[in-house]
Write an enzyme that holds these catalytic residues in place. Structure first.
Site, PDB file in Angstrom:
ATOM      1  N   CYS A 199      50.021  27.534  40.368  1.00  0.00           N
ATOM      2  CA  CYS A 199      50.936  28.686  40.348  1.00  0.00           C
ATOM      3  C   CYS A 199      50.855  29.334  41.730  1.00  0.00           C
ATOM      4  O   CYS A 199      49.764  29.545  42.261  1.00  0.00           O
ATOM      5  CB  CYS A 199      50.539  29.676  39.251  1.00  0.00           C
TER       6      CYS A 199
ATOM      7  N   GLU B 243      33.699  31.096  37.961  1.00  0.00           N
ATOM      8  CA  GLU B 243      33.436  32.524  37.892  1.00  0.00           C
ATOM      9  C   GLU B 243      33.776  33.039  36.497  1.00  0.00           C
ATOM     10  O   GLU B 243      34.695  32.551  35.853  1.00  0.00           O
ATOM     11  CB  GLU B 243      34.283  33.270  38.933  1.00  0.00           C
TER      12      GLU B 243
ATOM     13  N   CYS C 122      36.001  37.812  30.651  1.00  0.00           N
ATOM     14  CA  CYS C 122      37.072  36.901  31.039  1.00  0.00           C
ATOM     15  C   CYS C 122      36.407  35.577  31.410  1.00  0.00           C
ATOM     16  O   CYS C 122      35.671  35.503  32.395  1.00  0.00           O
ATOM     17  CB  CYS C 122      37.835  37.512  32.212  1.00  0.00           C
TER      18      CYS C 122
ATOM     19  N   CYS D 281      48.610  32.493  42.441  1.00  0.00           N
ATOM     20  CA  CYS D 281      47.243  32.520  41.896  1.00  0.00           C
ATOM     21  C   CYS D 281      46.273  31.830  42.849  1.00  0.00           C
ATOM     22  O   CYS D 281      46.490  30.692  43.262  1.00  0.00           O
ATOM     23  CB  CYS D 281      47.220  31.843  40.530  1.00  0.00           C
TER      24      CYS D 281
HETATM   25  N1  SAH Z   1      46.051  29.276  33.051  1.00  0.00           N
HETATM   26  C1  SAH Z   1      46.083  30.385  32.137  1.00  0.00           C
HETATM   27  C2  SAH Z   1      44.839  31.214  32.232  1.00  0.00           C
HETATM   28  C3  SAH Z   1      44.700  32.005  33.524  1.00  0.00           C
HETATM   29  S1  SAH Z   1      44.982  33.662  33.069  1.00  0.00           S
HETATM   30  C4  SAH Z   1      47.344  31.187  32.354  1.00  0.00           C
HETATM   31  O1  SAH Z   1      48.057  30.901  33.301  1.00  0.00           O
HETATM   32  O2  SAH Z   1      47.671  32.039  31.535  1.00  0.00           O
HETATM   33  C5  SAH Z   1      45.125  34.483  34.514  1.00  0.00           C
HETATM   34  C6  SAH Z   1      46.286  35.471  34.468  1.00  0.00           C
HETATM   35  O3  SAH Z   1      46.336  36.132  35.732  1.00  0.00           O
HETATM   36  C7  SAH Z   1      47.606  34.765  34.281  1.00  0.00           C
HETATM   37  O4  SAH Z   1      48.529  35.543  33.581  1.00  0.00           O
HETATM   38  C8  SAH Z   1      48.021  34.618  35.718  1.00  0.00           C
HETATM   39  O5  SAH Z   1      49.378  34.353  35.814  1.00  0.00           O
HETATM   40  C9  SAH Z   1      47.615  35.954  36.275  1.00  0.00           C
HETATM   41  N2  SAH Z   1      47.506  35.947  37.736  1.00  0.00           N
HETATM   42  C10 SAH Z   1      47.253  34.885  38.516  1.00  0.00           C
HETATM   43  N3  SAH Z   1      47.234  35.241  39.814  1.00  0.00           N
HETATM   44  C11 SAH Z   1      47.456  36.559  39.849  1.00  0.00           C
HETATM   45  C12 SAH Z   1      47.515  37.511  40.903  1.00  0.00           C
HETATM   46  N4  SAH Z   1      47.308  37.146  42.163  1.00  0.00           N
HETATM   47  N5  SAH Z   1      47.738  38.801  40.595  1.00  0.00           N
HETATM   48  C13 SAH Z   1      47.897  39.162  39.297  1.00  0.00           C
HETATM   49  N6  SAH Z   1      47.836  38.314  38.255  1.00  0.00           N
HETATM   50  C14 SAH Z   1      47.632  37.022  38.528  1.00  0.00           C
END
Ligand code: SAH
Length: 367
Positions: free
Chosen positions: A118, A94, A107, A121
């Site tokens: 994580c 996506e 994005c 996520c």
């Molecule tokens: N792997 C990289 C790129 C992904 S960025 C990274 O971790 O930075 C996506 C961003 O959204 C990251 O800061 C991630 O921690 C955040 N994120 C992931 N799940 C989320 C959620 N459910 N709500 C808000 N932010 C979230």
């Protein structure tokens, strides 16, 4: 499809030069081809009118300029757009366009799925994972520029697709070579020509790759911090076991090009009763001391089955106030595109059954 053999999108100039030489053509043709592909967004060799008819035919006989196939395109009530893209018969990703008043950011994803798991996520729950090829990354941008009708340039010169954030699916520093090739193509001044200052790469903290990212790409860095001590962070971001907070912040202090004019963004997802106390906020200020930093506070975006809740608005405001008083800008991000599951951490692409026809149809040529 973007990954299909013979696709010229995603090849760097040297690779394109080899192809042009292989066809018995003069080197200056590379520049012309580059212009058609990346400045004009042309997808049909027949429309490349500065090339000889013979060359256009030779190119069309062996090569293509396919963009990713659009499996689904959704628009949120707030203007955010999300594309579900088929990269090959099995792999979907996506990308999300987030408009602002007079500009907007795409994005982009760097991997199908993500290996980091994580806990908060959604992408981390996806099983199928592979690195995207350079053309599959550049293709996301080309498709968005086309949807916004900005080839070769908008009439008033102002682009609504003005920025890139590498914050979609995947960990970009686990696919550094392909991300580097893709972003170098996007930054090339004779094509798409997006400045490195308009590109932000977000990492969960792949410490050994951060220096190269600064040196070889020079883009802005965002770091997904999310916690102020190793116990909590390891629980949220398992990668922390390998690269704990101390090492991560050292790498930030050493990030090439960071300074007061170019701060490192720290992303901090607000999880109720997990990482959102006033004491956490004070510890964050202490940890960031000496780093040219700003903090993005991201209200947690829920997804089906997520094991967390978002902190209440008053808690987030109190946290933000402490970080602000500590000398760091700490805006609370307004979630965008939640209604189409396009907000941070909501991207996931392995559950959708796609029609074969959707996978094979490239968008219509832009010229
Ligand atoms: N792997 C990289 C790129 C992904 S960025 C990274 O971790 O930075 C996506 C961003 O959204 C990251 O800061 C991630 O921690 C955040 N994120 C992931 N799940 C989320 C959620 N459910 N709500 C808000 N932010 C979230």
């Amino acid at each position: 499809m973007t990954g299909a053999p013979g696709n010229l999108i995603g090849l760097d100039r040297n690779e394109l030069a080899d192809i042009v030489a292989g066809l018995g053509e003069a080197p200056f043709r590379v520049k012309q081809l580059w212009h058609w592909i990346y400045f004009r967004g042309v997808t049909d060799f027949a429309n490349m009118t500065s090339l000889s008819g013979a060359l256009r035919e030779k190119l069309a006989a062996s090569f293509n300029l396919d963009w990713p196939g659009v499996v689904r395109h959704q628009k949120s009530a707030d203007g955010t757009m999300k594309w579900l893209l088929g990269m090959d018969q099995r792999h979907l990703v996506e990308s999300v366009y987030i408009p602002q008043d007079d500009r907007g950011a795409l994005c982009m994803s760097s991997q199908v799925g993500c290996t980091l798991t994580c806990r908060f996520c959604h992408t981390g729950t996806q099983r199928l994972v592979r690195n995207l090829e350079p053309g599959e990354i550049v293709g996301q941008f080309m498709l968005a520029r086309d949807t916004l009708d900005e080839w070769p340039a908008p009439v008033d010169g102002r682009r609504m697709l003005s920025n890139i954030v590498m914050m979609g699916m995947g960990e970009p520093l686990y696919n550094f070579d392909n991300v580097k090739t893709a972003l170098s193509i996007i930054m090339d001044p004779e094509g798409i020509a997006l400045s490195r200052r308009r590109i932000t790469l977000s990492t969960a903290g792949v410490v050994p790759m951060m220096k190269r990212c600064g040196e070889e790409l020079g883009v802005d860095l965002a770091v997904s911090l999310h916690a102020v001590n190793d116990d909590v962070r390891t629980r949220l971001v398992p990668l922390n076991r390998k690269y704990p907070i101390g090492d991560l912040l050292d790498a930030c202090r050493a990030y090439p090009g960071a300074g007061n004019a170019r701060r490192i963004t720290f992303e901090y997802v607000m999880l109720k009763d997990v990482n959102d106390s006033d004491a956490d906020a004070r510890e964050l200020v202490r940890l960031l001391k000496g780093i040219p930093a700003k903090v993005n506070l991201i209200p947690f975006n829920a997804w089906p089955g997520a094991p967390f809740e978002c902190s209440p608005a008053r808690r987030i405001a109190s946290f933000a106030g402490i970080v602000n008083d500590g000398g760091y800008s700490a805006p609370v991000r307004r979630p965008r595109g939640r209604d189409i599951m396009a907000a941070c951490g909501q991207l996931k692409s392995d559950t959708v059954k796609m029609a074969r026809s959707a996978m094979t149809s490239a968008p219509p040529p832009a010229s």
